[in-house]
Enzyme design. Structure first.
Site, short mmCIF file in Angstrom:
data_model
loop_
_atom_site.label_atom_id
_atom_site.label_comp_id
_atom_site.label_asym_id
_atom_site.label_seq_id
_atom_site.Cartn_x
_atom_site.Cartn_y
_atom_site.Cartn_z
N GLU A 11 13.79 -45.40 -1.69
CA GLU A 11 12.74 -46.42 -1.54
C GLU A 11 12.34 -46.50 -0.08
O GLU A 11 12.60 -47.48 0.61
CB GLU A 11 13.21 -47.80 -2.05
CG GLU A 11 12.03 -48.76 -2.22
CD GLU A 11 12.43 -50.21 -2.44
OE1 GLU A 11 13.33 -50.48 -3.25
OE2 GLU A 11 11.82 -51.06 -1.77
N HIS A 13 9.38 -46.01 2.78
CA HIS A 13 7.92 -46.12 2.78
C HIS A 13 7.24 -45.54 4.01
O HIS A 13 7.82 -45.51 5.09
CB HIS A 13 7.54 -47.59 2.64
CG HIS A 13 8.19 -48.26 1.47
ND1 HIS A 13 7.99 -47.84 0.17
CD2 HIS A 13 9.05 -49.31 1.38
CE1 HIS A 13 8.68 -48.61 -0.66
NE2 HIS A 13 9.34 -49.50 0.05
N HIS A 164 8.19 -50.83 -8.05
CA HIS A 164 8.38 -51.50 -6.75
C HIS A 164 7.68 -52.87 -6.76
O HIS A 164 6.66 -53.03 -7.43
CB HIS A 164 7.81 -50.61 -5.65
CG HIS A 164 8.07 -51.12 -4.28
ND1 HIS A 164 7.23 -52.02 -3.65
CD2 HIS A 164 9.09 -50.88 -3.43
CE1 HIS A 164 7.74 -52.30 -2.45
NE2 HIS A 164 8.86 -51.63 -2.29
N ASP A 284 15.02 -48.94 1.92
CA ASP A 284 13.78 -49.71 2.02
C ASP A 284 13.26 -49.66 3.45
O ASP A 284 12.83 -50.67 4.02
CB ASP A 284 13.96 -51.17 1.55
CG ASP A 284 12.63 -51.80 1.09
OD1 ASP A 284 11.58 -51.15 1.22
OD2 ASP A 284 12.67 -52.94 0.62
MN MN Z 1 10.27 -51.41 -0.60
#
Ligand code: MN
Length: 327
Positions: A11, A13, A164, A284
């Site tokens: 996850e 980004h 998500h 994340d």
């Molecule tokens: Mn995220």
């Protein structure tokens, strides 16, 4: 310093050029200095990111456009074009570091047929590992039968779908006067956990038993309620019929990542509910600290076989990377 284990993270980004406008809604609430730093990290798909990965023992990450991306695009035509543009951009950047980066596709769920086609193009032509979708698209949820064409294609391609978080379309009265609750702190988890349950109770996993949906943030809390889903759905089914007990879709169809929940007791509980094969490490990035996530998983109180599955073995199986542990 603790012993480091090799990791894959799912996850993670980035920001493609021109996608900032979609993210303003939540990024504007982050303090100025942090926002500048985030912007730098989101747009870097080279040295800053690789430096943090190296320090944390992260070998490989699957990159995804930061939210809400094309899920917030009101024009169907523009959503289709921008998803494609995003995926082509990401594929070019991955090509600079193919051993370190993979991609989750951006897909225009505004048009389920177009989303299926773009997923197929991204997987077959660009070598992507699946799709990451930022929740509902303008209030549309994917248990609707209109999306069967998409799920059928996802199953046929045998790639995962990362569900998500995104903002709720409308806030329930319980959130009134508490903006701090509507977002990453609480609201996103409620929204995303609800969407995952819509897929489960809406029969998507009965119609497409091979579909794998990844839910981040320790499964948005869902693993801790598996027992109650069986018990209370048994008592109040409202005419809904499922082939399996709700709890049995966990790990078979719903798998989770540890993104943004660096708590050992929570991890132990999630593994207890999901089994070692249903939980995968993630950071994340850049919203959460890579160093903190790595330290958390490196020091988690579990046996080394379980740690190897959570850190990389499960991701290798799901993404069909070269497996290095038996799963
Ligand atoms: Mn995220």
């Amino acid at each position: 310093m603790s012993q480091q284990i090799r990791k894959i993270a799912l996850e993670e980004h980035f920001m493609a050029p021109g996608f900032e406008e979609y993210s303003k809604a939540f990024i504007q609430h982050i303090p100025d200095d942090q926002r500048r730093q985030l912007g730098t990290k989101l747009s870097d798909i080279d040295e800053i990111r690789l430096g943090e990965m190296d320090k944390a023992g992260i070998d490989y990450v699957v990159l995804s456009q930061t939210g809400p991306a094309v899920q917030a695009e009101p024009s169907v035509e523009k959503a289709i074009a921008r998803a494609r543009e995003n995926n082509d951009f990401l594929a070019r950047r991955i090509a600079n570091h193919p051993a370190r980066f993979g991609g989750f596709a951006c897909v225009p769920m505004q048009d389920p047929q177009a989303a299926a086609a773009e997923l197929e193009r991204a997987v077959m032509q660009l070598g992507f590992h699946g799709a990451l979708v930022n929740g509902h698209t303008l209030g549309t949820y994917y248990d609707d039968r209109r999306f069967d064409v998409f799920w059928e294609r996802l199953q046929a391609l045998d790639v995962p779908f990362y569900l998500h978080p995104i903002d709720m379309l409308a806030l329930p009265p319980s959130f009134a006067g508490h903006p701090e609750l509507n977002g990453a702190t609480w609201g996103w988890g409620v929204e995303t956990g609800t969407h995952a349950l819509r897929l489960l109770f809406g029969g998507v996993f009965d119609r497409y038993p091979g579909v794998k949906v990844i839910v981040g943030h320790m499964g948005e809390g869902l693993p801790f309620l598996r027992w109650r889903f069986d018990s209370r759905f048994g008592a109040y089914p409202f005419g809904v019929k499922l082939a399996l007990k709700p709890s049995e879709y966990f790990t078979r169809n719903l798998v989770i990542t540890t993104s943004g929940v660096c708590s050992h007791p929570a991890l132990m509980g999630a593994i207890g509910e999901m089994g070692a094969q249903g939980v995968m490490f993630s950071v994340d990035y850049p919203y959460e600290s890579t160093a903190a996530a790595a330290e958390f998983i490196d020091t988690a109180p579990m046996d080394e076989g379980t740690r190897a599955l959570v850190c990389h073995g499960n991701a290798e199986r799901l993404l069909k990377l070269n497996a290095t542990v038996d799963a």
